[in-house]
Design a protein around this motif. Structure first.
Motif, mmCIF file in Angstrom:
data_model
loop_
_atom_site.group_PDB
_atom_site.id
_atom_site.type_symbol
_atom_site.label_atom_id
_atom_site.label_comp_id
_atom_site.label_asym_id
_atom_site.label_seq_id
_atom_site.Cartn_x
_atom_site.Cartn_y
_atom_site.Cartn_z
ATOM 1 N N ILE A 12 0.395 -0.969 0.045
ATOM 2 C CA ILE A 12 0.269 0.217 0.243
ATOM 3 C C ILE A 12 1.109 1.269 0.330
ATOM 4 O O ILE A 12 2.194 1.153 0.760
ATOM 5 C CB ILE A 12 -0.988 -0.232 1.473
ATOM 6 C CG1 ILE A 12 -1.887 -1.289 1.107
ATOM 7 C CG2 ILE A 12 -1.438 1.497 1.369
ATOM 8 C CD1 ILE A 12 -2.818 -1.317 0.130
ATOM 9 N N GLY A 13 0.555 1.730 -0.992
ATOM 10 C CA GLY A 13 1.301 3.684 -1.002
ATOM 11 C C GLY A 13 1.179 4.442 0.099
ATOM 12 O O GLY A 13 0.669 4.010 1.148
ATOM 13 N N PRO A 14 2.008 5.404 0.181
ATOM 14 C CA PRO A 14 2.816 5.991 -1.202
ATOM 15 C C PRO A 14 4.045 6.217 -0.691
ATOM 16 O O PRO A 14 4.551 6.190 -1.955
ATOM 17 C CB PRO A 14 2.300 7.814 -1.037
ATOM 18 C CG PRO A 14 2.668 7.776 0.639
ATOM 19 C CD PRO A 14 1.712 6.325 0.836
ATOM 20 N N SER A 15 4.874 4.938 -0.376
ATOM 21 C CA SER A 15 6.107 5.127 -0.136
ATOM 22 C C SER A 15 6.791 3.829 0.471
ATOM 23 O O SER A 15 6.942 3.185 1.667
ATOM 24 C CB SER A 15 6.948 6.492 0.372
ATOM 25 O OG SER A 15 8.281 6.019 0.794
ATOM 26 N N SER A 16 7.717 3.172 -0.258
ATOM 27 C CA SER A 16 8.685 2.143 -0.129
ATOM 28 C C SER A 16 9.352 2.167 1.480
ATOM 29 O O SER A 16 9.385 1.173 1.996
ATOM 30 C CB SER A 16 9.068 1.974 -1.140
ATOM 31 O OG SER A 16 10.227 2.213 -2.101
ATOM 32 N N SER A 17 10.080 3.240 1.346
ATOM 33 C CA SER A 17 10.414 3.292 2.695
ATOM 34 C C SER A 17 9.576 3.558 4.111
ATOM 35 O O SER A 17 10.063 3.676 4.629
ATOM 36 C CB SER A 17 12.135 3.808 2.281
ATOM 37 O OG SER A 17 11.732 6.062 1.918
ATOM 38 N N HIS A 18 8.859 4.911 3.322
ATOM 39 C CA HIS A 18 8.145 5.556 4.657
ATOM 40 C C HIS A 18 7.349 4.705 4.721
ATOM 41 O O HIS A 18 5.797 4.813 6.013
ATOM 42 C CB HIS A 18 7.689 7.171 4.044
ATOM 43 C CG HIS A 18 9.190 8.037 4.106
ATOM 44 N ND1 HIS A 18 9.808 8.163 3.747
ATOM 45 C CD2 HIS A 18 9.372 8.560 5.474
ATOM 46 C CE1 HIS A 18 11.315 8.870 3.642
ATOM 47 N NE2 HIS A 18 10.163 9.192 4.965
ATOM 48 N N THR A 19 6.492 3.709 3.532
ATOM 49 C CA THR A 19 5.085 3.395 4.586
ATOM 50 C C THR A 19 5.607 1.217 4.479
ATOM 51 O O THR A 19 5.276 1.216 5.360
ATOM 52 C CB THR A 19 4.392 3.366 3.331
ATOM 53 O OG1 THR A 19 4.190 4.497 2.451
ATOM 54 C CG2 THR A 19 2.832 3.484 3.791
ATOM 55 N N HIS A 55 3.944 11.021 4.356
ATOM 56 C CA HIS A 55 3.348 9.433 4.005
ATOM 57 C C HIS A 55 3.366 8.357 4.492
ATOM 58 O O HIS A 55 3.226 6.925 3.858
ATOM 59 C CB HIS A 55 5.165 8.927 3.960
ATOM 60 C CG HIS A 55 6.409 9.572 2.532
ATOM 61 N ND1 HIS A 55 6.540 10.644 2.965
ATOM 62 C CD2 HIS A 55 6.488 9.554 1.677
ATOM 63 C CE1 HIS A 55 7.126 11.422 2.272
ATOM 64 N NE2 HIS A 55 7.717 10.336 1.043
ATOM 65 N N GLY A 56 2.274 8.723 4.960
ATOM 66 C CA GLY A 56 1.701 7.281 6.071
ATOM 67 C C GLY A 56 2.376 6.925 6.908
ATOM 68 O O GLY A 56 2.400 5.549 7.442
ATOM 69 N N LEU A 59 1.116 5.547 10.259
ATOM 70 C CA LEU A 59 0.470 4.373 9.937
ATOM 71 C C LEU A 59 0.218 3.036 10.006
ATOM 72 O O LEU A 59 -0.069 2.406 10.596
ATOM 73 C CB LEU A 59 -1.588 4.813 8.961
ATOM 74 C CG LEU A 59 -1.962 5.829 9.333
ATOM 75 C CD1 LEU A 59 -3.195 6.164 7.504
ATOM 76 C CD2 LEU A 59 -3.966 5.801 9.898
ATOM 77 N N ASN B 95 -0.980 4.668 -5.704
ATOM 78 C CA ASN B 95 -0.017 4.956 -5.018
ATOM 79 C C ASN B 95 -0.094 6.117 -4.021
ATOM 80 O O ASN B 95 -0.241 5.984 -2.974
ATOM 81 C CB ASN B 95 1.629 4.798 -5.934
ATOM 82 C CG ASN B 95 2.389 4.938 -4.275
ATOM 83 O OD1 ASN B 95 2.511 4.148 -3.735
ATOM 84 N ND2 ASN B 95 3.527 6.175 -4.615
ATOM 85 N N MET B 98 -2.959 6.239 -1.461
ATOM 86 C CA MET B 98 -3.065 4.405 -0.812
ATOM 87 C C MET B 98 -3.336 3.639 -1.234
ATOM 88 O O MET B 98 -4.154 2.938 -0.524
ATOM 89 C CB MET B 98 -3.681 5.136 0.807
ATOM 90 C CG MET B 98 -2.173 6.217 1.677
ATOM 91 S SD MET B 98 -2.553 6.061 3.298
ATOM 92 C CE MET B 98 -1.510 4.782 3.340
ATOM 93 N N GLY B 99 -2.981 3.194 -2.605
ATOM 94 C CA GLY B 99 -3.703 2.611 -3.247
ATOM 95 C C GLY B 99 -2.432 1.168 -3.061
ATOM 96 O O GLY B 99 -1.573 1.069 -2.666
ATOM 97 N N ARG B 100 -2.999 -0.401 -3.834
ATOM 98 C CA ARG B 100 -1.711 -0.995 -3.980
ATOM 99 C C ARG B 100 -1.499 -1.438 -5.302
ATOM 100 O O ARG B 100 -1.817 -0.870 -6.499
ATOM 101 C CB ARG B 100 -3.220 -3.362 -3.621
ATOM 102 C CG ARG B 100 -2.199 -3.455 -3.652
ATOM 103 C CD ARG B 100 -2.826 -4.757 -3.555
ATOM 104 N NE ARG B 100 -3.057 -6.183 -3.698
ATOM 105 C CZ ARG B 100 -2.395 -7.260 -2.857
ATOM 106 N NH1 ARG B 100 -3.078 -6.725 -1.620
ATOM 107 N NH2 ARG B 100 -2.370 -8.244 -3.545
ATOM 108 N N ILE B 101 0.361 -0.979 -4.867
ATOM 109 C CA ILE B 101 0.942 -0.943 -6.013
ATOM 110 C C ILE B 101 2.573 -1.997 -5.951
ATOM 111 O O ILE B 101 2.838 -2.123 -4.811
ATOM 112 C CB ILE B 101 2.081 0.121 -6.378
ATOM 113 C CG1 ILE B 101 2.167 0.924 -5.157
ATOM 114 C CG2 ILE B 101 0.421 0.957 -6.418
ATOM 115 C CD1 ILE B 101 3.790 0.943 -4.621
ATOM 116 N N ALA B 107 8.249 2.415 -3.704
ATOM 117 C CA ALA B 107 6.548 3.112 -4.355
ATOM 118 C C ALA B 107 6.856 4.215 -4.857
ATOM 119 O O ALA B 107 5.638 4.514 -5.718
ATOM 120 C CB ALA B 107 6.011 3.776 -3.551
ATOM 121 N N VAL B 207 4.238 12.568 -1.696
ATOM 122 C CA VAL B 207 5.214 11.595 -3.289
ATOM 123 C C VAL B 207 3.900 11.714 -3.923
ATOM 124 O O VAL B 207 3.179 10.896 -4.647
ATOM 125 C CB VAL B 207 4.934 9.645 -2.877
ATOM 126 C CG1 VAL B 207 5.474 9.104 -3.877
ATOM 127 C CG2 VAL B 207 5.908 9.450 -1.899
#
Lengths: 221, 283
Positions: A12-19, A55-56, A59, B95, B98-101, B107, B207
């Motif tokens: 689930i986005g938005p950031s691979s490092s932050h989420t 960036h969530g 959460l 993204n 906050m959707g699935r990617i 991301a 982002v």
């Protein structure tokens, strides 16, 4: 590092490092405690503190502490899920010194146990746990990892690794840190596969060992 | 795994990448291919969801760009260009909601590879099974880059993030179109060379802007790199040295230009005004 880390995770986005990374930091902390905590105190360092909100990150950390993986659709509603699970949490900005800008310090309490974990999210959803209860460690949570707290004594490494060898499991890396000679120490052993329950029980029975955790390794979805 | 190793591997490069990585990590090649198949399906799902909706992102800065482009007339008569851009933005708008990617490698840069690879495949009418090995190669290129360079914007600037995804996508498209190992690696190097110095300056740290449109641009950039490499053009600088140069620039870049929202587009008066209004508006 595998090919599956470069294309992935599904998240689930938005950031691979932050989420996604933040979620895995929470998940590692939960695995180290061993169950759902009642209280979580989370310190956010540098970039986690500065740009985490958008960036969530908050959460995602809570989602991980609740045991959710980075692709879990409940991630954006983690705060409501925490309320349902009876988890109280608080965030604060902290300066952790010379560590990666995406670093969190998490203290979890619950069921008469507590744990303090420091971990960095290094990009693309990959993390590094750098401290557990004040002891320096280094593992990424992807491979099965055995952590032990014990009274420093001669032959400890040999006794533990002997039992791992009998279980026919290979050791990828092993680090030991101790507060002083003969004091409390921590052993962090990254393994190629998980140990059998029998081996874990045998290791736990070594008299000097006061705490043991076998982390299963994150699933690579 | 270096770019030079991949360059010298027998063609197709992806076979060598797959065998080498499986040996290193104790994985079965068929298992890795199956995960890649699943990820192509996930990428496709995020493209489809993203093209269908114009729902706003968390802040409302993006959300309608992919659908807007997809529904617009193709005045340039360039269907490949339009498809690649729309696919890339569709993923990144998902993204931002906050959707699935699928992070690829991150991301923030998730749209570039599906935009370029699935976009080209759909344009040519190729089925998804043909994308599996090119995606493996893309991962190998990413792995080679991350040996010497960060892949996150906060550590290395946007060059590290979208630059890496563009290089990975360029190699994948080159292999999809029958390019040799050498051509694939040069495609990656050409894409990287032209992202050096790119700052990471997301408005408010979200982002969204400029990330969504940047993915559209760099998906096309990746296809262009493949086009050049397939025509036997090469990177004048040896590919691994391009990564070294990029890592050096990343280290020299001030923190303000590495995802802190303290420089570049994030500090424009308009962006600052927008964020002030956003804080005031009820959630």
């Amino acid at each position: 590092m595998s090919l599956l880390d470069m294309i992935g995770p599904v998240m689930i986005g938005p950031s691979s490092s932050h989420t996604a990374g933040a979620c895995r930091i929470g998940l590692a902390a939960r695995q180290l405690l061993g169950h759902t905590p009642e209280k979580a105190q989370i310190g956010l360092h540098a970039s986690f503190a500065k740009t985490g909100k958008g960036h969530g990150t908050h959460l995602a950390l809570i989602a991980g502490i609740l045991g959710f993986e980075p692709h879990d659709p409940r991630l954006p509603q983690a705060f409501q899920e925490a309320e349902k699970a009876g988890l109280h949490f608080e965030f604060q900005d902290v300066d952790l010194g010379n560590v990666h800008p995406n670093t969190a310090q998490i203290t979890l309490q619950g069921g008469q146990a507590s744990i303090e974990v420091m971990a960095s999210s290094t990009g693309g959803g990959i993390i590094e746990v750098i401290e557990v209860d004040g002891f320096r460690v280094s593992f990424d949570g992807f491979s099965p990892t055995l952590l032990l707290k014990y009274q420093d004594a001669y032959g400890m490494i040999s006794r533990v690794t002997g039992l791992i060898a009998i279980d026919e499991v290979n050791i990828a890396s092993l680090t030991c840190t101790r507060e002083k000679r003969g004091g409390t120490a921590m052993m962090c052993i990254v393994l190629d596969s998980a140990l059998s329950d029998y081996a874990i029980r045998k290791i736990a029975h070594i008299p000097e060992i006061s705490w043991i955790r076998m982390l299963p390794g994150f699933r690579r979805l | 795994m270096t770019l030079d190793d991949i360059l010298k591997a027998p063609s197709p490069a992806s076979e060598w990448v797959l065998c080498t990585d499986c040996e290193e990590n104790g994985l079965q090649p068929e298992d890795v291919k199956q995960v890649m198949r699943d990820r192509i399906r996930e990428m496709r799902d995020s493209i489809e969801r993203g093209l269908r909706t114009d729902a706003k992102s968390i802040t409302g800065m993006v959300g309608w760009n992919a659908k807007g482009l997809w529904d617009a007339p193709d005045l340039l008569n360039a269907p490949l260009l339009k498809r690649v851009q729309a696919y890339a933005m569709a993923v990144n708008e998902e993204n931002a909601r906050m959707g699935r990617i699928v992070a690829a490698p991150t991301a923030g840069s998730a749209g570039t590879i599906p935009g370029a690879l699935i976009g080209v495949a759909d344009h040519l009418g190729l089925d998804d099974e043909k994308l599996v090995m090119p995606l493996v190669l893309a991962a190998g290129i990413g792995k080679a880059i991350s040996r010497q360079m960060y892949i996150s914007g906060s550590a290395g600037g946007c060059q590290a993030e979208i630059g890496s995804s563009a290089a990975m996508a360029a190699a994948a498209v080159t292999e999809l179109l029958g390019g040799t190992s050498k051509a694939c690696v040069h495609a990656a190097a050409l894409a990287l060379m032209n992202t050096i110095g790119l700052v990471c300056d997301p408005v408010g740290g979200y982002v969204e802007v400029p990330c969504v449109s940047r993915n559209a641009f760099f998906a096309v950039h990746a296809v262009s790199s493949a086009q050049l490499a397939l025509a036997q053009l090469e990177s004048f600088i040896p590919p691994d040295e391009v990564i070294t140069a990029m890592a050096q620039v990343g280290r020299m870049m001030p923190l303000q230009l590495k995802e802190t929202a303290e420089g570049g587009l994030a500090q424009t008066p308009f962006a600052q005004g927008f964020l002030k209004d956003l804080e005031k508006s009820p959630k």
